[in-house]
Design a protein around this motif. Sequence first.
Motif, short mmCIF file in Angstrom:
data_model
loop_
_atom_site.label_atom_id
_atom_site.label_comp_id
_atom_site.label_asym_id
_atom_site.label_seq_id
_atom_site.Cartn_x
_atom_site.Cartn_y
_atom_site.Cartn_z
N ALA A 1 0.81 -1.11 -0.10
CA ALA A 1 0.07 0.14 0.03
C ALA A 1 0.64 1.30 0.07
O ALA A 1 0.45 2.17 -0.65
CB ALA A 1 -0.88 -0.23 1.23
N ALA A 2 1.83 1.29 0.85
CA ALA A 2 2.80 2.34 0.96
C ALA A 2 3.62 2.52 -0.70
O ALA A 2 3.76 3.72 -0.86
CB ALA A 2 3.73 2.15 2.11
N TYR A 3 3.81 1.57 -1.18
CA TYR A 3 4.86 1.49 -2.40
C TYR A 3 3.82 2.16 -3.43
O TYR A 3 4.18 2.92 -4.24
CB TYR A 3 5.11 0.15 -2.86
N GLU A 4 2.56 1.64 -3.43
CA GLU A 4 1.47 2.40 -4.35
C GLU A 4 1.16 3.59 -4.40
O GLU A 4 1.18 4.28 -4.95
CB GLU A 4 0.03 1.43 -4.37
N ARG A 5 1.13 4.08 -3.05
CA ARG A 5 0.69 5.60 -2.74
C ARG A 5 2.09 6.49 -3.04
O ARG A 5 2.01 7.18 -3.64
CB ARG A 5 0.43 5.74 -1.23
N GLN B 1 4.55 5.86 -5.05
CA GLN B 1 4.91 5.93 -6.76
C GLN B 1 3.53 6.43 -7.43
O GLN B 1 3.75 6.31 -8.60
CB GLN B 1 5.18 4.36 -6.98
N ALA B 2 2.48 6.63 -6.88
CA ALA B 2 1.27 7.13 -7.37
C ALA B 2 0.81 6.14 -8.39
O ALA B 2 0.73 6.81 -9.65
CB ALA B 2 1.50 8.57 -7.94
N LEU B 3 0.76 4.99 -8.27
CA LEU B 3 0.29 3.95 -9.18
C LEU B 3 -1.08 4.19 -9.49
O LEU B 3 -1.92 3.94 -8.35
CB LEU B 3 0.91 2.76 -8.60
N PRO B 4 -1.44 4.18 -11.02
CA PRO B 4 -2.92 4.18 -11.18
C PRO B 4 -3.59 2.73 -10.97
O PRO B 4 -3.79 2.24 -12.09
CB PRO B 4 -2.95 4.69 -12.47
N VAL B 5 -3.69 2.21 -9.73
CA VAL B 5 -4.43 0.90 -9.82
C VAL B 5 -5.69 0.98 -9.69
O VAL B 5 -6.61 1.92 -9.36
CB VAL B 5 -4.01 0.18 -8.40
N VAL B 6 -6.42 -0.02 -10.63
CA VAL B 6 -7.90 0.17 -10.77
C VAL B 6 -8.20 -1.32 -9.79
O VAL B 6 -7.88 -2.33 -10.37
CB VAL B 6 -8.46 -0.12 -12.14
N ARG B 7 -9.18 -1.20 -9.01
CA ARG B 7 -9.72 -2.40 -8.44
C ARG B 7 -11.09 -2.10 -8.05
O ARG B 7 -11.36 -0.75 -7.66
CB ARG B 7 -8.63 -2.73 -7.28
N PRO B 8 -12.14 -3.20 -7.70
CA PRO B 8 -11.64 -4.73 -8.14
C PRO B 8 -11.83 -4.83 -9.70
O PRO B 8 -12.88 -4.32 -10.22
CB PRO B 8 -12.55 -5.29 -7.32
N VAL B 9 -11.15 -5.82 -10.24
CA VAL B 9 -11.34 -5.92 -11.47
C VAL B 9 -11.11 -7.51 -11.93
O VAL B 9 -10.09 -8.12 -11.21
CB VAL B 9 -10.48 -5.18 -12.61
#
Length: 289
Positions: free
Chosen positions: A12-16, A18-26
């Motif tokens: 979660a910290a890495y995603e935040r 790095q500002a990763l545009p994660v789409v969920r749930p898919v």
Amino acid sequence: ERANLVVPAWFAAYEREQALPVVRPVRVERVEPADPDDPGGPLRVVAGDRTWTTRTLVNATGTWSRPFVPAYPGARTFRGLQLHTHDYRGPEALRGRRTVVVGGGASAVQLLGELAPVTDTLWVTRRPPVWRTDDLTPEAGRAAVALVEERVRRGLPPASVVSVTGLALRPQEQAAAALGAYERRPVFRSIEPDGLRWADGSFEPAQALLWATGFRAELSHLAPLGLRGSGGGIAVDGTTVVTDPRVQLVGYGPSASTIGANRAGRSAALAVLRLLQGREAGAALTATG
């Protein structure tokens, strides 16, 4: 239990950060050519009423969502508890139940280490376990991964890394060893309501079956791309699908192990970069030629 908290928090910290545009749930239903007449062109990713078009795909679905339980006669008649390691939540649910652990990998060894001190256990494997008496050095780990890599490079179904490295007992499993937990029996012939029957007619009562029989790669959504070869597997070089370099498989073959996963992400990223740069260079050459 601590790992169940630390690992998601780290991601979660890495995603935040790095500002990763994660789409969920898919839930991806299929990946297919965007244009059937252009076999090397973009891919279409279909998830219900949503679609995405991409020039390259990193598939990291892994194996966790597809636990494997082998079929045995009488399995549905068993009156005790049956569960796979996928659903195991600790030894308390099995305390006091005579538990048969089925499987010859590291997971089975670890589960027996937890269970033997709190309940009666029996270990069943298809083949005699191969124990490692020396330390697993980085060199030995890389050599084991290389053997698995060679297998998937030839398009054969991947084997586990532990089948190459062998098994070892950690300090926390010594108590189980002293109780005889690692004295194994060969696989039974059939399952009965109250236990297991062997080919020689012998019977062992059981109140729980714990299947430590591994997982299979979840790749059904890639079926429209026809990646599987005649050998039954997908030929992969590093993480790149040999027959379709648009696709990177992370969590397949050697990268499904802790050892191999350490470099899989970087390998896939570099392969994607090379593919995209190659296409851009090709487009520029066509435009100027």
